[in-house]
Write a protein that holds these residues in place. Sequence first.
Motif, PDB file in Angstrom:
ATOM      1  N   LYS A 199       3.170   7.844   1.892  1.00 60.35           N
ATOM      2  CA  LYS A 199       2.888   6.730   2.803  1.00 60.35           C
ATOM      3  C   LYS A 199       1.836   5.779   2.238  1.00 60.35           C
ATOM      4  N   ASP A 200       1.123   6.208   1.184  1.00 62.40           N
ATOM      5  CA  ASP A 200       0.146   5.333   0.533  1.00 62.40           C
ATOM      6  C   ASP A 200       0.817   4.352  -0.427  1.00 62.40           C
ATOM      7  N   PHE A 201       2.064   4.604  -0.715  1.00 64.35           N
ATOM      8  CA  PHE A 201       2.795   3.842  -1.721  1.00 64.35           C
ATOM      9  C   PHE A 201       2.870   2.359  -1.380  1.00 64.35           C
ATOM     10  N   ILE A 202       2.459   1.537  -2.326  1.00 69.07           N
ATOM     11  CA  ILE A 202       2.594   0.081  -2.215  1.00 69.07           C
ATOM     12  C   ILE A 202       3.535  -0.360  -3.328  1.00 69.07           C
ATOM     13  N   ALA A 203       4.691  -0.851  -2.945  1.00 71.66           N
ATOM     14  CA  ALA A 203       5.745  -1.156  -3.907  1.00 71.66           C
ATOM     15  C   ALA A 203       5.254  -2.056  -5.033  1.00 71.66           C
ATOM     16  N   ASP A 204       5.612  -1.672  -6.256  1.00 71.88           N
ATOM     17  CA  ASP A 204       5.344  -2.483  -7.452  1.00 71.88           C
ATOM     18  C   ASP A 204       3.872  -2.629  -7.815  1.00 71.88           C
ATOM     19  N   ASP A 205       2.993  -1.795  -7.231  1.00 70.59           N
ATOM     20  CA  ASP A 205       1.570  -1.929  -7.571  1.00 70.59           C
ATOM     21  C   ASP A 205       0.895  -0.554  -7.572  1.00 70.59           C
ATOM     22  N   PHE A 206       0.779   0.027  -8.755  1.00 75.99           N
ATOM     23  CA  PHE A 206       0.213   1.366  -8.878  1.00 75.99           C
ATOM     24  C   PHE A 206      -1.280   1.377  -8.560  1.00 75.99           C
ATOM     25  N   ILE A 207      -2.017   0.392  -9.054  1.00 73.95           N
ATOM     26  CA  ILE A 207      -3.461   0.341  -8.833  1.00 73.95           C
ATOM     27  C   ILE A 207      -3.769   0.255  -7.340  1.00 73.95           C
ATOM     28  N   LYS A 208      -3.080  -0.624  -6.625  1.00 73.95           N
ATOM     29  CA  LYS A 208      -3.301  -0.749  -5.184  1.00 73.95           C
ATOM     30  C   LYS A 208      -2.904   0.529  -4.445  1.00 73.95           C
ATOM     31  N   THR A 209      -1.872   1.213  -4.930  1.00 75.36           N
ATOM     32  CA  THR A 209      -1.443   2.467  -4.309  1.00 75.36           C
ATOM     33  C   THR A 209      -2.535   3.524  -4.406  1.00 75.36           C
ATOM     34  N   ILE A 210      -3.126   3.671  -5.591  1.00 74.28           N
ATOM     35  CA  ILE A 210      -4.196   4.664  -5.781  1.00 74.28           C
ATOM     36  C   ILE A 210      -5.413   4.305  -4.933  1.00 74.28           C
ATOM     37  N   LYS A 211      -5.784   3.040  -4.903  1.00 78.88           N
ATOM     38  CA  LYS A 211      -6.922   2.611  -4.080  1.00 78.88           C
ATOM     39  C   LYS A 211      -6.637   2.836  -2.598  1.00 78.88           C
ATOM     40  N   ASN A 212      -5.415   2.607  -2.183  1.00 82.13           N
ATOM     41  CA  ASN A 212      -5.017   2.825  -0.795  1.00 82.13           C
ATOM     42  C   ASN A 212      -5.137   4.295  -0.414  1.00 82.13           C
ATOM     43  N   ALA A 213      -4.741   5.177  -1.332  1.00 86.23           N
ATOM     44  CA  ALA A 213      -4.848   6.619  -1.092  1.00 86.23           C
ATOM     45  C   ALA A 213      -6.307   7.059  -1.008  1.00 86.23           C
ATOM     46  N   MET A 214      -7.142   6.514  -1.883  1.00 87.37           N
ATOM     47  CA  MET A 214      -8.575   6.834  -1.859  1.00 87.37           C
ATOM     48  C   MET A 214      -9.199   6.432  -0.528  1.00 87.37           C
ATOM     49  N   LYS A 215      -8.856   5.242  -0.068  1.00 91.60           N
ATOM     50  CA  LYS A 215      -9.418   4.750   1.186  1.00 91.60           C
ATOM     51  C   LYS A 215      -8.955   5.598   2.367  1.00 91.60           C
ATOM     52  N   ARG A 216      -7.674   5.963   2.363  1.00 90.06           N
ATOM     53  CA  ARG A 216      -7.151   6.784   3.467  1.00 90.06           C
ATOM     54  C   ARG A 216      -7.864   8.136   3.522  1.00 90.06           C
ATOM     55  N   GLU A 217      -7.998   8.790   2.368  1.00 90.24           N
ATOM     56  CA  GLU A 217      -8.681  10.085   2.333  1.00 90.24           C
ATOM     57  C   GLU A 217     -10.126   9.936   2.788  1.00 90.24           C
ATOM     58  N   LEU A 218     -10.770   8.863   2.360  1.00 88.01           N
ATOM     59  CA  LEU A 218     -12.163   8.611   2.739  1.00 88.01           C
ATOM     60  C   LEU A 218     -12.299   8.473   4.251  1.00 88.01           C
ATOM     61  N   ILE A 219     -11.425   7.705   4.855  1.00 92.92           N
ATOM     62  CA  ILE A 219     -11.500   7.476   6.300  1.00 92.92           C
ATOM     63  C   ILE A 219     -11.106   8.733   7.075  1.00 92.92           C
ATOM     64  N   GLU A 220     -10.100   9.459   6.602  1.00 93.14           N
ATOM     65  CA  GLU A 220      -9.674  10.675   7.291  1.00 93.14           C
ATOM     66  C   GLU A 220     -10.777  11.733   7.319  1.00 93.14           C
ATOM     67  N   GLU A 221     -11.555  11.812   6.258  1.00 99.67           N
ATOM     68  CA  GLU A 221     -12.574  12.852   6.160  1.00 99.67           C
ATOM     69  C   GLU A 221     -13.921  12.411   6.707  1.00 99.67           C
ATOM     70  N   SER A 222     -14.101  11.103   6.904  1.00 97.95           N
ATOM     71  CA  SER A 222     -15.437  10.594   7.205  1.00 97.95           C
ATOM     72  C   SER A 222     -15.563   9.825   8.509  1.00 97.95           C
ATOM     73  N   MET A 223     -14.445   9.593   9.193  1.00 97.75           N
ATOM     74  CA  MET A 223     -14.520   8.775  10.392  1.00 97.75           C
ATOM     75  C   MET A 223     -13.519   9.251  11.435  1.00 97.75           C
ATOM     76  N   HIS A 224     -13.784   8.898  12.682  1.00103.41           N
ATOM     77  CA  HIS A 224     -12.830   9.192  13.742  1.00103.41           C
ATOM     78  C   HIS A 224     -11.703   8.164  13.739  1.00103.41           C
ATOM     79  N   LYS A 225     -12.005   6.971  13.224  1.00101.73           N
ATOM     80  CA  LYS A 225     -10.974   5.944  13.135  1.00101.73           C
ATOM     81  C   LYS A 225     -10.017   6.305  12.013  1.00101.73           C
TER      82      LYS A 225
END
Length: 427
Positions: A284-310
Amino acid sequence: MSNLKNYTSVVLYYLRYNKVETLIFILSTLALFYSILDYIISINKDGQKWIKIIITGAIFVTNFINWIYKSHKNKTNGYVITNIPIDYKKTIPETNYKIEGYKTNNGINYITYSDILNQELIECNNRTIKIKIDNDKKKSIHEFIKKNFKHLFLFIKSYCAESLTTNRNIYNESKLCLSKDIKMNDSVYCYKNSYYDSIVTNMTVNKQLTKSNNREIIFKHPENAYLENNKIKSITCTKLNNHIGVSTIAITKDNYIFLWIQNDKSMSSIGLIAPSGSGSCDWKDFIADDFIKTIKNAMKRELIEESMHKRNNNKIESKTLITGFFRWLDKGGKPEFVGITKLNIYITNLRANINEVMEPNMHIKKTSLNNNFGTLQEFETLLKDLLNNKAVSVPLHYNINTILSTIKTNPTLIENFINHQFEIESK
């Protein structure tokens, strides 16, 4: 409910690799349910037909759930899982790669990495690196698992049994997996596959099944699964699932670095200090045609899931810099990306998600954020001090190393990054 989801994931995984049994099970279940229902209707003479139908349905569902529970609650008797010792000091890395061991409270873990690739990654942070879907690796992995499923499934059952005592969630989610070695002047080849396929390949490649009575080996992965003639094989040449791991160290608006401790529900680094966000790249982190944005998106999701209620990434303003890549040898050379994230929120907005991490009560604040080298030097000292702690996990250790390395080669980049000011404050 989480246990039921675990059991269901295991059953569906079993049925996925046993299609004939799946068909027989479905047809038999439908026939049984029809027979029971037909019998109830035929003998109904008291006007309570629908009550009996509901009761029958409830009994059926309850029995099905109970079957899932009993099928996967206990480890299969007669075997044990043991580790296969490997001396990584004697292994030969790929060209332009190094091998390094990190000693933690949980033992020594080894990784392999390339300074050249890390530098290329940093330079590509603002570029578009296209993703190409390559399912050839996926097909070969499925063939291997299907051929050895009888034994590989015992690993899944073992993990599921352990999850009952730790309340660990091992859902079979879809992951983004790396198909070939990364070349930043080319597209990155990936595919979609399941987390359980990583468990029975990457996570168990250094383990074996042995009989509990005489230690006779029942199953172990081929000798050349990811090492051949003591040389580490490239990702392209392995038959391991290689789902992508991500980790990031975050800095808040009021200049805090915050870190968590992995709880006993984690699949690795239990009890160790982890990055602010650490996990894996979901499909679900996958951003079509952009690997760098996909990895950054995954990092942000993990960060928010582990660190915030939002949980809505779009409402949290942030900026992420990918700082490095490594392969975790103790997990079959599994690919991992690390980075640093600046958040437009205050430390008071952060709370440990107790389902994934624990609060270490060790928020670390640097003294100021002036636009000068002194501020960067304090930040550097802070990271170096962390490396002296034996409770630092492998991803955090390497994450810190890549930031320190970047400070040496490009101090302005890191200084500007940690001093970044957002125009609008996140709510």
